[in-house]
Design a protein around this motif. Structure first.
Motif, PDB file in Angstrom:
ATOM      1  N   GLN A 100       0.828  -1.211   0.000  1.00  0.00           N
ATOM      2  CA  GLN A 100       0.000   0.000   0.000  1.00  0.00           C
ATOM      3  C   GLN A 100       0.861   1.259   0.000  1.00  0.00           C
ATOM      4  O   GLN A 100       0.539   2.247  -0.662  1.00  0.00           O
ATOM      5  CB  GLN A 100      -0.936  -0.015   1.209  1.00  0.00           C
ATOM      6  CG  GLN A 100      -2.027  -1.079   1.125  1.00  0.00           C
ATOM      7  CD  GLN A 100      -2.841  -1.159   2.406  1.00  0.00           C
ATOM      8  OE1 GLN A 100      -2.397  -0.752   3.473  1.00  0.00           O
ATOM      9  NE2 GLN A 100      -4.052  -1.702   2.297  1.00  0.00           N
ATOM     10  N   GLY A 143       2.062   1.823  -3.434  1.00  0.00           N
ATOM     11  CA  GLY A 143       0.997   2.367  -4.260  1.00  0.00           C
ATOM     12  C   GLY A 143       0.774   3.851  -4.017  1.00  0.00           C
ATOM     13  O   GLY A 143       0.566   4.623  -4.957  1.00  0.00           O
ATOM     14  N   ILE A 144       0.843   4.257  -2.731  1.00  0.00           N
ATOM     15  CA  ILE A 144       0.679   5.680  -2.411  1.00  0.00           C
ATOM     16  C   ILE A 144       1.832   6.485  -2.997  1.00  0.00           C
ATOM     17  O   ILE A 144       1.650   7.590  -3.541  1.00  0.00           O
ATOM     18  CB  ILE A 144       0.586   5.868  -0.891  1.00  0.00           C
ATOM     19  CG1 ILE A 144      -0.691   5.186  -0.351  1.00  0.00           C
ATOM     20  CG2 ILE A 144       0.578   7.339  -0.519  1.00  0.00           C
ATOM     21  CD1 ILE A 144      -0.790   5.188   1.155  1.00  0.00           C
ATOM     22  N   ASP A 198       3.604   5.714  -5.637  1.00  0.00           N
ATOM     23  CA  ASP A 198       3.416   5.810  -7.083  1.00  0.00           C
ATOM     24  C   ASP A 198       2.345   6.824  -7.452  1.00  0.00           C
ATOM     25  O   ASP A 198       2.425   7.485  -8.490  1.00  0.00           O
ATOM     26  CB  ASP A 198       3.048   4.434  -7.653  1.00  0.00           C
ATOM     27  CG  ASP A 198       4.226   3.478  -7.633  1.00  0.00           C
ATOM     28  OD1 ASP A 198       5.359   3.968  -7.523  1.00  0.00           O
ATOM     29  OD2 ASP A 198       4.000   2.255  -7.711  1.00  0.00           O
ATOM     30  N   TYR A 199       1.327   6.931  -6.600  1.00  0.00           N
ATOM     31  CA  TYR A 199       0.238   7.863  -6.887  1.00  0.00           C
ATOM     32  C   TYR A 199       0.733   9.306  -6.862  1.00  0.00           C
ATOM     33  O   TYR A 199       0.324  10.128  -7.688  1.00  0.00           O
ATOM     34  CB  TYR A 199      -0.889   7.668  -5.878  1.00  0.00           C
ATOM     35  CG  TYR A 199      -2.057   8.602  -6.091  1.00  0.00           C
ATOM     36  CD1 TYR A 199      -3.036   8.323  -7.046  1.00  0.00           C
ATOM     37  CD2 TYR A 199      -2.188   9.769  -5.341  1.00  0.00           C
ATOM     38  CE1 TYR A 199      -4.105   9.179  -7.246  1.00  0.00           C
ATOM     39  CE2 TYR A 199      -3.249  10.632  -5.534  1.00  0.00           C
ATOM     40  CZ  TYR A 199      -4.206  10.340  -6.492  1.00  0.00           C
ATOM     41  OH  TYR A 199      -5.258  11.184  -6.694  1.00  0.00           O
ATOM     42  N   PHE A 200       1.626   9.632  -5.918  1.00  0.00           N
ATOM     43  CA  PHE A 200       2.105  11.008  -5.788  1.00  0.00           C
ATOM     44  C   PHE A 200       3.377  11.265  -6.589  1.00  0.00           C
ATOM     45  O   PHE A 200       3.921  12.366  -6.539  1.00  0.00           O
ATOM     46  CB  PHE A 200       2.362  11.344  -4.311  1.00  0.00           C
ATOM     47  CG  PHE A 200       1.103  11.499  -3.518  1.00  0.00           C
ATOM     48  CD1 PHE A 200       0.346  12.653  -3.604  1.00  0.00           C
ATOM     49  CD2 PHE A 200       0.649  10.480  -2.698  1.00  0.00           C
ATOM     50  CE1 PHE A 200      -0.821  12.799  -2.878  1.00  0.00           C
ATOM     51  CE2 PHE A 200      -0.519  10.615  -1.969  1.00  0.00           C
ATOM     52  CZ  PHE A 200      -1.258  11.775  -2.058  1.00  0.00           C
ATOM     53  N   THR A 217       4.483  12.051 -13.127  1.00  0.00           N
ATOM     54  CA  THR A 217       4.599  11.227 -14.331  1.00  0.00           C
ATOM     55  C   THR A 217       5.263  12.045 -15.425  1.00  0.00           C
ATOM     56  O   THR A 217       4.616  12.716 -16.225  1.00  0.00           O
ATOM     57  CB  THR A 217       3.202  10.764 -14.787  1.00  0.00           C
ATOM     58  OG1 THR A 217       2.394  11.923 -14.988  1.00  0.00           O
ATOM     59  CG2 THR A 217       2.556   9.885 -13.757  1.00  0.00           C
ATOM     60  N   GLN A 227       8.520   0.189 -12.237  1.00  0.00           N
ATOM     61  CA  GLN A 227       7.141   0.325 -11.776  1.00  0.00           C
ATOM     62  C   GLN A 227       6.908  -0.579 -10.582  1.00  0.00           C
ATOM     63  O   GLN A 227       7.308  -1.747 -10.576  1.00  0.00           O
ATOM     64  CB  GLN A 227       6.190  -0.046 -12.907  1.00  0.00           C
ATOM     65  CG  GLN A 227       4.734   0.226 -12.580  1.00  0.00           C
ATOM     66  CD  GLN A 227       3.855   0.002 -13.791  1.00  0.00           C
ATOM     67  OE1 GLN A 227       4.337  -0.088 -14.898  1.00  0.00           O
ATOM     68  NE2 GLN A 227       2.579  -0.095 -13.562  1.00  0.00           N
ATOM     69  N   VAL A 262      -0.373  -1.561 -13.434  1.00  0.00           N
ATOM     70  CA  VAL A 262      -1.402  -0.524 -13.491  1.00  0.00           C
ATOM     71  C   VAL A 262      -2.671  -1.143 -14.035  1.00  0.00           C
ATOM     72  O   VAL A 262      -2.674  -1.802 -15.079  1.00  0.00           O
ATOM     73  CB  VAL A 262      -0.947   0.641 -14.389  1.00  0.00           C
ATOM     74  CG1 VAL A 262      -2.024   1.705 -14.468  1.00  0.00           C
ATOM     75  CG2 VAL A 262       0.348   1.237 -13.848  1.00  0.00           C
TER      76      VAL A 262
END
Length: 348
Positions: A53, A56-57, A59-61, A64, A102, A106
């Motif tokens: 988790q 994932g957080i 990667d979210y912030f 890109t 990565q 995704v």
């Protein structure tokens, strides 16, 4: 009264420089308390979340800025932040940031077709296909194990083919379950130089057919030869001989209880797929390979359920009425009894 001086009232602030500084300290204290609350909230989140988790957080912030299979910010996404990657093989998998791997796959949200609400997206269909493929692989593996056990048991107990147990090799391959029936110089399956099956070869093929018929998989029959010349005829090479032997095995299997529709391929490999490459002329290279194809199942057409297209009523075709005949004109109306010289007599 007119010469009286003006009265000046001077107000003195109480406290002077020794008084309070207003409410500015309250704003600074509120900012400090807010920062502390955010800090303790971050510590709590780090304690209750899993490493996946947290990745994932992160990667979210993550901004890109990288491009897949293309240049990033000033370099090609190599292992080192140089202008040019070390080499093509050293390039890392493109991630959210150029050069960053990565963290997890995704996933995309399923899309629904407006015209067909029941339609699913390509991603969900691919997932269903993957799950279905895994179920088929497990079903194939279980069936292959049972078939291999039956073949080994038959080779041990059947007196007709007991002497041939060292010449039947069963192994699982990516294509399916391979059953190699290897030729022997003392116990040949075929008459040398021809596609005629010997009596012992017929017994072995008949025994294999009685076991293969129990499995639902379709089959492929392959013929192989050694590297020696097939015959004295230069026009009849190992290609023709291997294909003819595979077809001879197919024709014999069709005389047994094996269904003809189960055979999907008949291939002659000549000497291109040797069992013992270090000995190209060895008799063990001459063999017939029966493969139970993975993921393909035979179904009797009588047991196949009727499709919806056959159950539905076909659209009725409305017969269009014939166009009306043109009304007679004065040019083609003849008075009764008038003789027409161009008229042909009625035939009998």
């Amino acid at each position: 009264m007119a010469d009286q001086a003006p009265i000046i009232i001077k107000r003195i602030k109480k406290g002077g420089h020794g008084g309070h500084h207003g409410g500015a300290w309250k704003v600074a204290y509120a900012d400090f308390v807010t920062a502390m609350m955010a800090f303790f909230l971050l510590l709590w989140l780090l304690n209750v979340t899993t490493p996946e988790q947290r990745k994932g957080i992160a990667d979210y912030f993550t901004p890109t800025i990288g491009l897949k299979d293309s240049k990033g910010i000033g370099f090609k996404g190599g292992k080192s932040p140089s202008e040019i990657g070390i080499s093509k093989s050293d390039l890392t998998t493109p991630g959210p940031v150029a050069g960053q791997v990565q963290a997890q796959p995704v996933t995309t949200a399923p899309t629904t077709d407006v015209s067909n609400p029941n339609a699913t997206s390509d991603s969900s269909s691919a997932a269903n296909d993957t799950r279905h493929g895994k179920q088929e692989d497990k079903q194939d593996s279980d069936q292959f194990k049972l078939t291999a056990q039956d073949i080994n048991q038959s080779l041990e107990q059947d007196p007709d083919i007991k002497d041939y147990k060292n010449d039947v090799v069963v192994q699982e391959s990516p294509e399916g379950l391979k059953i190699d029936i290897i030729d022997d110089e003392k116990k040949p399956m075929f008459v040398p130089g021809s596609a005629q099956i010997t009596d012992l070869g017929k017994k072995v093929l008949d025994s294999m057919a009685s076991i293969i018929v129990k499995s639902p998989n379709n089959i492929s029959i392959n013929g192989h030869t050694d590297a020696s010349g097939a015959t004295l005829n230069p026009q009849y090479t190992n290609w023709e001989l291997s294909a003819d032997r595979a077809n001879a095995a197919r024709r014999f299997l069709m005389t047994t209880q094996l269904e003809p529709d189960r055979v999907q391929k008949v291939v002659g490999y000549a000497d291109r797929d040797l069992l013992t490459p270090q000995e190209p002329t060895s008799p063990r290279n001459r063999r017939i390979t029966i493969i139970l194809l993975r993921g393909s199942y035979f179904r009797d057409p009588k047991e196949t359920p009727t499709t919806r297209a056959l159950l539905s009523v076909p659209d009725a075709k409305v017969k269009q009425p014939a166009p009306p005949k043109p009304p007679p004109t004065s040019m083609n109306i003849k008075p009764a009894g008038m003789f027409d010289p161009n008229a042909k007599p009625a035939g009998r």
